[in-house]
Scaffold this motif. Structure first.
Motif, PDB file in Angstrom:
ATOM      1  N   ALA A   4      21.709  -7.552   5.404  1.00 29.54           N
ATOM      2  CA  ALA A   4      21.658  -6.248   6.287  1.00 29.54           C
ATOM      3  C   ALA A   4      21.660  -6.690   7.438  1.00 29.54           C
ATOM      4  O   ALA A   4      22.496  -6.064   8.163  1.00 29.54           O
ATOM      5  N   LEU A   5      20.570  -7.613   8.068  1.00 23.12           N
ATOM      6  CA  LEU A   5      20.654  -7.659   9.886  1.00 23.12           C
ATOM      7  C   LEU A   5      22.056  -7.876  10.115  1.00 23.12           C
ATOM      8  O   LEU A   5      22.904  -7.685  10.993  1.00 23.12           O
ATOM      9  N   THR A   6      22.402  -9.331   9.399  1.00 19.59           N
ATOM     10  CA  THR A   6      24.088  -9.865   9.524  1.00 19.59           C
ATOM     11  C   THR A   6      25.265  -8.714   9.913  1.00 19.59           C
ATOM     12  O   THR A   6      25.532  -8.546  10.881  1.00 19.59           O
ATOM     13  N   ALA A   7      25.177  -7.705   9.019  1.00 16.76           N
ATOM     14  CA  ALA A   7      26.350  -7.017   8.503  1.00 16.76           C
ATOM     15  C   ALA A   7      26.034  -5.674  10.184  1.00 16.76           C
ATOM     16  O   ALA A   7      27.513  -5.704  10.020  1.00 16.76           O
ATOM     17  N   LEU A   8      24.788  -5.646  10.144  1.00 13.34           N
ATOM     18  CA  LEU A   8      24.415  -4.439  11.225  1.00 13.34           C
ATOM     19  C   LEU A   8      24.575  -5.454  12.709  1.00 13.34           C
ATOM     20  O   LEU A   8      25.663  -5.128  13.216  1.00 13.34           O
ATOM     21  N   LEU A   9      24.240  -6.562  12.275  1.00 11.46           N
ATOM     22  CA  LEU A   9      24.979  -7.093  13.656  1.00 11.46           C
ATOM     23  C   LEU A   9      26.806  -6.859  14.004  1.00 11.46           C
ATOM     24  O   LEU A   9      27.462  -7.558  15.238  1.00 11.46           O
ATOM     25  N   ASN A  10      26.763  -7.182  12.935  1.00  8.25           N
ATOM     26  CA  ASN A  10      28.470  -7.665  12.553  1.00  8.25           C
ATOM     27  C   ASN A  10      29.754  -6.643  12.878  1.00  8.25           C
ATOM     28  O   ASN A  10      31.005  -6.466  12.872  1.00  8.25           O
ATOM     29  N   THR A  11      28.808  -5.411  13.098  1.00 10.32           N
ATOM     30  CA  THR A  11      29.582  -4.019  12.883  1.00 10.32           C
ATOM     31  C   THR A  11      30.308  -4.124  14.700  1.00 10.32           C
ATOM     32  O   THR A  11      29.894  -4.301  15.111  1.00 10.32           O
ATOM     33  N   THR A  12      31.556  -3.536  14.334  1.00  9.27           N
ATOM     34  CA  THR A  12      31.873  -3.696  15.911  1.00  9.27           C
ATOM     35  C   THR A  12      32.260  -2.320  16.046  1.00  9.27           C
ATOM     36  O   THR A  12      32.237  -1.542  15.520  1.00  9.27           O
ATOM     37  N   ASP A  13      32.653  -2.049  17.121  1.00  8.40           N
ATOM     38  CA  ASP A  13      32.961  -0.812  17.920  1.00  8.40           C
ATOM     39  C   ASP A  13      34.130   0.223  16.989  1.00  8.40           C
ATOM     40  O   ASP A  13      35.304   0.089  17.825  1.00  8.40           O
TER      41      ASP A  13
END
Length: 426
Positions: A247-256
């Motif tokens: 979950a954390l990695t997915a959140l950090l990997n979300t791009t603009d």
């Protein structure tokens, strides 16, 4: 074939997080390094403007982080991934020093969650958690300090087979009160070992300044890979740090990328004991955060809730090669087969026909395989934060998790190829 970097990062995340409080601290460090700002529940104003990145911690063991979408939550809602930071373990009692026996000092322990007790015997155990001490100066100010002692300090010694001849046929049966105390020192009669004194020395404080603690035992052996081709991850606390890491990695990997909805990660403590605490999934924490992010109005929050989708992530039972009889043959996920969609008609999971379709579609769009788990109809089913959160908030959701073996053992096992797939789907 080289393994993905996410797999090795999972090992590092788990090893850095021996307790829920350390797990939150690990998440916090990664969020801050990526530019997330910490806010506090005592702050007057929070922001959820497009691109805003912030997080809030409750009582050290739970954390919620978010990234604002291009539209306000009243118009576009929240995309939420929820998981839990705690794992079953053994915890040190408030008055742990027991009368010496056979010249040995032992510590009194309590079980936390559904511990697979036999796996905790004959292990090299360290101590970690948080200790609350009186702050310097006048008054009754207190502060909590993280503690981690990586050296093998404690051990729950097994009874030799010569003295328990039927153990291999009848199984190891441990009385939690009399058989679980951990041996941690040699001590003459009348000297119970002085745990508080030792703790004060570790923290470099006066023993009288220690007012309380939440301390856990943990296996000091690092996480590792196994198998002929390193197909497997062997690690403590995979349930549920594996989901927290994804979950954390997915959140950090979300791009603009112009996503309209606000991306939100909610990691709760106390799932293993029912979630009904001030920082558990049954608490007001998530609802409080969402209410503040939408502006505080009841109407605004109701509008946002109608546009929320929750992915409740908790590790799933993989098909056990030595015990096929405990599985439903048509719903038996395999290690390294990708994320598992979990469903139960009596709502032990938050999945229904519509929410399962959303998850299957997300996996298909991401090029990720989707497996299915349904417990045997003649067996009881576990549960997750999913039904608790979706019911209390009145939102849509689905339960998923990566497949694993040895759930609730001190050392658990999953597939080394599954973590990158879950991250991609999230």
């Amino acid at each position: 074939m080289p393994l993905p970097a996410e797999t090795f990062d999972l090992l590092s995340f788990i090893d850095a997080s021996p307790t829920p409080w350390h797990a939150v601290a690990t998440c916090e460090a990664r969020l801050q390094a990526a530019g997330w700002k910490r806010v506090h529940e005592t702050d007057a104003h929070w922001s959820c403007a497009p691109g805003d990145r912030a997080y809030v911690v409750r009582q050290g063991g739970s954390i919620i982080a978010w990234k604002g979408g291009t539209k306000p939550p009243t118009e576009a809602g929240f995309r939420i991934i929820g998981a839990h930071t705690d794992s079953p373990n053994l915890r040190i009692k408030p008055q742990p020093d027991r009368p010496t026996s056979a010249g040995c000092a032992t510590l009194g322990l309590e079980t936390y969650g559904g511990v697979l007790l036999a796996t905790w015997t004959d292990r090299d155990l360290g101590v970690a958690g948080r200790v609350t001490v009186r702050s310097p100066g006048e008054g009754m100010a207190v502060e909590s300090r993280l503690l981690r002692v990586d050296q093998p300090l404690c051990r729950v010694p097994n009874l030799a087979i010569h003295l328990n001849r039927g153990v291999n046929d009848s199984g190891l049966i441990l009385n939690k009160q009399t058989h679980l105390p951990a041996l941690w020192a040699m001590a003459p009669d009348g000297d119970e070992g002085g745990f508080r004194k030792w703790l004060a020395e570790e923290l470099r404080v006066d023993g009288a300044a220690i007012l309380g603690w939440d301390l856990c035992l943990f296996d000091v052996v690092p996480s590792t890979l196994s198998g002929r081709d390193r197909e497997f991850v062997n690690a403590p606390r995979l349930d549920n740090l594996g989901s927290c890491h994804a979950a954390l990695t997915a959140l950090l990997n979300t791009t603009d990328d112009g996503s309209e909805g606000t991306a939100l990660m909610a990691l709760f403590d106390h799932e293993e004991i029912g979630s009904r605490s001030t920082r558990g999934a049954a608490s007001s924490f998530l609802g409080d955060v969402m209410a503040r992010l939408v502006g505080g109005s009841v109407v605004d929050l109701a509008q946002a809730k109608a546009r929320i989708f929750l992915v409740s992530a908790d590790m799933a039972h993989a098909h056990h090669p030595n015990h096929p009889e405990v599985h439903d043959g048509q719903h038996a996920p395999q290690l390294n087969g990708g994320p598992v969609l979990k469903s139960h008609q009596e709502w032990r999971y938050a999945t229904d026909g519509e929410s399962s379709a959303v998850w299957r579609g997300l996996c298909a769009d991401a090029g990720v395989p989707c497996q299915e788990f349904v417990v045997r109809t003649d067996m009881a089913c576990g549960s997750t934060i999913g039904p608790i959160v979706t019911t209390s908030l009145g939102i849509d959701g689905v339960d998923v998790g990566n497949p694993m073996l040895s759930i609730h053992s001190i050392r658990e096992m999953c597939g080394s190829a599954d973590q990158p797939l879950m991250i991609r789907a999230m």
